[in-house]
Design a protein around this motif. Structure first.
Motif, PDB file in Angstrom:
ATOM      1  N   GLY A 139       0.780  -1.232   0.000  1.00  0.00           N
ATOM      2  CA  GLY A 139       0.000   0.000   0.000  1.00  0.00           C
ATOM      3  C   GLY A 139       0.807   1.275   0.000  1.00  0.00           C
ATOM      4  N   ALA A 140       2.128   1.180  -0.106  1.00  0.00           N
ATOM      5  CA  ALA A 140       2.964   2.381  -0.124  1.00  0.00           C
ATOM      6  C   ALA A 140       2.714   3.203  -1.384  1.00  0.00           C
ATOM      7  CB  ALA A 140       4.436   2.017  -0.027  1.00  0.00           C
ATOM      8  N   ASP A 141       2.685   4.510  -1.218  1.00  0.00           N
ATOM      9  CA  ASP A 141       2.607   5.430  -2.351  1.00  0.00           C
ATOM     10  C   ASP A 141       4.000   5.847  -2.801  1.00  0.00           C
ATOM     11  OD1 ASP A 141      -0.398   6.090  -2.474  1.00  0.00           O
ATOM     12  OD2 ASP A 141       0.073   6.481  -0.375  1.00  0.00           O
ATOM     13  N   ILE A 142       4.945   5.824  -1.858  1.00  0.00           N
ATOM     14  CA  ILE A 142       6.306   6.286  -2.118  1.00  0.00           C
ATOM     15  C   ILE A 142       7.297   5.234  -1.619  1.00  0.00           C
ATOM     16  CG2 ILE A 142       7.986   8.145  -1.753  1.00  0.00           C
ATOM     17  CD1 ILE A 142       5.598   9.841  -0.671  1.00  0.00           C
ATOM     18  N   VAL A 143       8.279   4.886  -2.432  1.00  0.00           N
ATOM     19  CA  VAL A 143       9.395   4.069  -1.943  1.00  0.00           C
ATOM     20  C   VAL A 143      10.664   4.891  -2.045  1.00  0.00           C
ATOM     21  CG1 VAL A 143       8.329   1.877  -2.600  1.00  0.00           C
ATOM     22  CG2 VAL A 143       9.995   2.949  -4.139  1.00  0.00           C
ATOM     23  N   GLU A 144      11.604   4.600  -1.155  1.00  0.00           N
ATOM     24  CA  GLU A 144      12.889   5.272  -1.151  1.00  0.00           C
ATOM     25  C   GLU A 144      13.909   4.454  -1.937  1.00  0.00           C
ATOM     26  OE1 GLU A 144      14.171   6.546   2.816  1.00  0.00           O
ATOM     27  OE2 GLU A 144      12.182   5.936   3.506  1.00  0.00           O
ATOM     28  N   THR A 145      14.770   5.149  -2.634  1.00  0.00           N
ATOM     29  CA  THR A 145      15.846   4.467  -3.346  1.00  0.00           C
ATOM     30  C   THR A 145      16.836   3.851  -2.357  1.00  0.00           C
ATOM     31  OG1 THR A 145      17.068   6.553  -3.471  1.00  0.00           O
ATOM     32  CG2 THR A 145      15.710   5.946  -5.387  1.00  0.00           C
ATOM     33  N   ASN A 146      17.522   2.835  -2.806  1.00  0.00           N
ATOM     34  CA  ASN A 146      18.510   2.150  -1.976  1.00  0.00           C
ATOM     35  C   ASN A 146      19.842   2.907  -2.015  1.00  0.00           C
ATOM     36  OD1 ASN A 146      19.713   0.016  -0.438  1.00  0.00           O
ATOM     37  ND2 ASN A 146      20.538  -0.850  -2.324  1.00  0.00           N
ATOM     38  N   THR A 147      19.811   4.148  -1.489  1.00  0.00           N
ATOM     39  CA  THR A 147      20.981   5.027  -1.639  1.00  0.00           C
ATOM     40  C   THR A 147      21.325   5.771  -0.357  1.00  0.00           C
ATOM     41  OG1 THR A 147      19.501   6.771  -2.471  1.00  0.00           O
ATOM     42  CG2 THR A 147      20.631   5.396  -4.109  1.00  0.00           C
ATOM     43  N   PHE A 148      20.921   5.245   0.788  1.00  0.00           N
ATOM     44  CA  PHE A 148      21.087   5.956   2.052  1.00  0.00           C
ATOM     45  C   PHE A 148      22.543   6.376   2.295  1.00  0.00           C
ATOM     46  CE2 PHE A 148      21.665   6.137   6.691  1.00  0.00           C
ATOM     47  CZ  PHE A 148      20.633   6.998   7.053  1.00  0.00           C
ATOM     48  N   SER A 149      23.488   5.533   1.919  1.00  0.00           N
ATOM     49  CA  SER A 149      24.911   5.831   2.153  1.00  0.00           C
ATOM     50  C   SER A 149      25.688   6.040   0.855  1.00  0.00           C
ATOM     51  CB  SER A 149      25.564   4.689   2.946  1.00  0.00           C
ATOM     52  OG  SER A 149      24.944   4.526   4.198  1.00  0.00           O
ATOM     53  N   ALA A 150      24.981   6.286  -0.240  1.00  0.00           N
ATOM     54  CA  ALA A 150      25.622   6.330  -1.551  1.00  0.00           C
ATOM     55  C   ALA A 150      26.182   7.702  -1.904  1.00  0.00           C
ATOM     56  CB  ALA A 150      24.645   5.856  -2.625  1.00  0.00           C
ATOM     57  N   THR A 151      27.089   8.179  -1.052  1.00  0.00           N
ATOM     58  CA  THR A 151      27.870   9.370  -1.362  1.00  0.00           C
ATOM     59  C   THR A 151      29.345   8.957  -1.418  1.00  0.00           C
ATOM     60  OG1 THR A 151      28.131   9.909   0.979  1.00  0.00           O
ATOM     61  CG2 THR A 151      26.279  10.942  -0.193  1.00  0.00           C
ATOM     62  N   THR A 152      30.184   9.834  -1.927  1.00  0.00           N
ATOM     63  CA  THR A 152      31.610   9.536  -1.938  1.00  0.00           C
ATOM     64  C   THR A 152      32.140   9.390  -0.513  1.00  0.00           C
ATOM     65  OG1 THR A 152      32.006  11.922  -2.120  1.00  0.00           O
ATOM     66  CG2 THR A 152      32.142  10.621  -4.149  1.00  0.00           C
ATOM     67  N   ILE A 153      31.491  10.074   0.427  1.00  0.00           N
ATOM     68  CA  ILE A 153      31.893   9.996   1.833  1.00  0.00           C
ATOM     69  C   ILE A 153      31.564   8.612   2.398  1.00  0.00           C
ATOM     70  CG2 ILE A 153      31.523  10.960   4.141  1.00  0.00           C
ATOM     71  CD1 ILE A 153      30.709  13.600   2.588  1.00  0.00           C
ATOM     72  N   GLY A 154      30.353   8.153   2.157  1.00  0.00           N
ATOM     73  CA  GLY A 154      29.950   6.835   2.644  1.00  0.00           C
ATOM     74  C   GLY A 154      30.684   5.702   1.955  1.00  0.00           C
ATOM     75  N   MET A 155      30.880   5.844   0.653  1.00  0.00           N
ATOM     76  CA  MET A 155      31.527   4.773  -0.109  1.00  0.00           C
ATOM     77  C   MET A 155      33.037   4.711   0.101  1.00  0.00           C
ATOM     78  SD  MET A 155      29.407   2.813  -1.633  1.00  0.00           S
ATOM     79  CE  MET A 155      28.185   3.036  -0.328  1.00  0.00           C
ATOM     80  N   ALA A 156      33.600   5.729   0.749  1.00  0.00           N
ATOM     81  CA  ALA A 156      35.036   5.701   1.041  1.00  0.00           C
ATOM     82  C   ALA A 156      35.390   4.540   1.963  1.00  0.00           C
ATOM     83  CB  ALA A 156      35.460   7.026   1.679  1.00  0.00           C
ATOM     84  N   ASP A 157      34.430   4.084   2.757  1.00  0.00           N
ATOM     85  CA  ASP A 157      34.671   2.940   3.643  1.00  0.00           C
ATOM     86  C   ASP A 157      34.972   1.666   2.858  1.00  0.00           C
ATOM     87  OD1 ASP A 157      34.206   4.568   5.792  1.00  0.00           O
ATOM     88  OD2 ASP A 157      32.175   3.831   6.198  1.00  0.00           O
ATOM     89  N   TYR A 158      34.524   1.630   1.602  1.00  0.00           N
ATOM     90  CA  TYR A 158      34.711   0.440   0.770  1.00  0.00           C
ATOM     91  C   TYR A 158      35.617   0.721  -0.429  1.00  0.00           C
ATOM     92  CZ  TYR A 158      30.613  -1.022   3.439  1.00  0.00           C
ATOM     93  OH  TYR A 158      29.735  -1.334   4.459  1.00  0.00           O
ATOM     94  N   ASN A 159      36.233   1.907  -0.447  1.00  0.00           N
ATOM     95  CA  ASN A 159      37.067   2.316  -1.581  1.00  0.00           C
ATOM     96  C   ASN A 159      36.287   2.276  -2.895  1.00  0.00           C
ATOM     97  OD1 ASN A 159      39.472   2.625   0.017  1.00  0.00           O
ATOM     98  ND2 ASN A 159      39.649   0.402   0.052  1.00  0.00           N
ATOM     99  N   MET A 160      35.029   2.735  -2.836  1.00  0.00           N
ATOM    100  CA  MET A 160      34.166   2.688  -4.014  1.00  0.00           C
ATOM    101  C   MET A 160      33.619   4.070  -4.386  1.00  0.00           C
ATOM    102  SD  MET A 160      32.006  -0.859  -3.742  1.00  0.00           S
ATOM    103  CE  MET A 160      32.688  -2.308  -4.568  1.00  0.00           C
ATOM    104  N   GLU A 161      34.397   5.099  -4.104  1.00  0.00           N
ATOM    105  CA  GLU A 161      33.934   6.451  -4.404  1.00  0.00           C
ATOM    106  C   GLU A 161      33.611   6.634  -5.890  1.00  0.00           C
ATOM    107  OE1 GLU A 161      37.223   7.094  -1.199  1.00  0.00           O
ATOM    108  OE2 GLU A 161      36.658   5.564  -2.684  1.00  0.00           O
ATOM    109  N   ASN A 162      34.340   5.923  -6.749  1.00  0.00           N
ATOM    110  CA  ASN A 162      34.144   6.074  -8.199  1.00  0.00           C
ATOM    111  C   ASN A 162      32.823   5.488  -8.685  1.00  0.00           C
ATOM    112  OD1 ASN A 162      35.235   3.459  -7.586  1.00  0.00           O
ATOM    113  ND2 ASN A 162      35.606   3.147  -9.767  1.00  0.00           N
ATOM    114  N   LEU A 163      32.145   4.747  -7.821  1.00  0.00           N
ATOM    115  CA  LEU A 163      30.878   4.116  -8.216  1.00  0.00           C
ATOM    116  C   LEU A 163      29.650   4.929  -7.829  1.00  0.00           C
ATOM    117  CD1 LEU A 163      31.494   0.364  -7.276  1.00  0.00           C
ATOM    118  CD2 LEU A 163      31.393   1.334  -9.573  1.00  0.00           C
TER     119      LEU A 163
END
Length: 336
Positions: A71-95
């Protein structure tokens, strides 16, 4: 396509529940997180849920689909940590661009499937913009109170890349959420405004803060009213709270924000408070009863769930939300 600004005036919109809670059910291994593409990647990748949009896209689509079915009208993208700052923990800033673009694309495709089946109930996609794992207002070192692990400018640049990709992927609205430091949020809002001006567009913006404990303040020390005053220089679709607290603990702070603002309001609380093992035990029925108190008191225009919530919780929330009219504001027409 129907406009979210129009739909929010017709009914209470239902936001989805927790992505992380649902992904835990898959019990993905390190190999699952890696997929074929990152099989030989030198960094451990287990726990990087945003990466699953690339390596397990069918699972992400399935989670979105379950929330829409509930029954949701809105879903959120799976991107809560998808910044260069968040992805630095995995060395994936380029993604980062690809992660946000593909996550938005997955959610957009599922949303369009449901809208096509029932055009009278259009489904929307909110681009999830998390707070990052660094704070611009506080020092992480008690011995160096003047030190900051991140600057406003670094946050602005990181958020701008995320925003560009989410918009390119097809989101309807941007959700700056789980705000524990308002300075971080202001960097995100600055970046969004910069993109809006550059593209000559005006994508709707949702802002959702986090009251961390019974003090009624954000982690960076702001009261409800101070938080509101700090972010309403930007025209917003909605403002509200999520995470940290259950529905009953969150209600008094939601009441304060609903009485202080003329924009639409939102809430997506946790399924109660975690137990000693970090698990959320509040049932869908119990949460429904608590959420109905919001509706009886005319507190929200958008309602959903955060940590510990599942499609069962969202179904219960959607059922009760359908019985009530949305909160009315005195200046609705001014923000459009």
């Amino acid at each position: 396509m129907s406009n979210i600004k129009e739909e929010i005036q017709k009914r209470i919109l239902v936001l989805d529940g927790a992505m992380g809670t649902m992904l835990q059910r898959y019990n993905f291994s390190e190999a699952d997180y890696r997929g074929d593409r990152f099989k030989a990647y030198p960094t451990s990748l287990k726990g990087n849920n945003d990466l699953l949009s690339l390596t397990q896209p069918q699972a992400i689509a399935e989670v979105h689909r379950k929330y829409y079915e509930a029954g949701a009208d809105i879903v959120e993208t799976n991107t809560f940590s998808a910044t260069t700052i968040g992805m630095a923990d995995y060395n994936m800033e380029n993604l980062v661009y690809e992660l946000n673009f593909e996550s938005a694309k997955i959610a957009r495709q599922v949303a369009d499937e449901f809208t096509k089946v029932n055009p009278s109930k259009p489904r929307f996609v909110a681009g999830s913009i998390g707070p990052t794992n660094r704070t611009a207002s506080l020092s992480p070192d008690v011995n160096r109170p003047e030190y900051r692990a991140i600057t406003f400018e670094e946050l602005r640049v990181a958020y701008k890349l995320q925003v560009e990709a989410l918009i390119d992927g097809g989101v309807d609205v941007l959700l700056v959420e789980t705000i524990f430091d308002t300075l971080n949020a202001k960097a995100a809002l600055f970046a969004i405004d910069e993109v809006n001006v550059g593209r000559k567009m005006n994508i709707p913006i949702m802002v959702s803060g986090t009251i961390t404990d019974a003090s009624g303040r954000t982690l960076s020390g702001q009261t409800v009213e101070a938080f509101l005053n700090s972010i309403t220089h930007i025209p917003l679709l909605s403002v509200g709270f999520n995470c940290a607290l259950g529905a009953d603990q969150l209600q008094p702070y939601l009441q304060r924000i609903a009485h202080e603002t003329n924009v639409f309001t939102s809430a997506h609380p946790n399924a109660g408070l975690p137990n000693a093992f970090g698990e959320y035990e509040q049932t869908a029925k119990h949460m429904q009863i608590l959420i109905e108190n919001y509706l009886k008191n005319d507190l929200v225009n958008i309602i959903g769930g955060c940590c510990g919530t599942t499609p069962e919780h969202i179904k219960a929330i959607a059922e009760v939300a359908a019985k009530y009219k949305p909160r009315q504001t005195s200046v609705q027409t001014e923000i459009f």
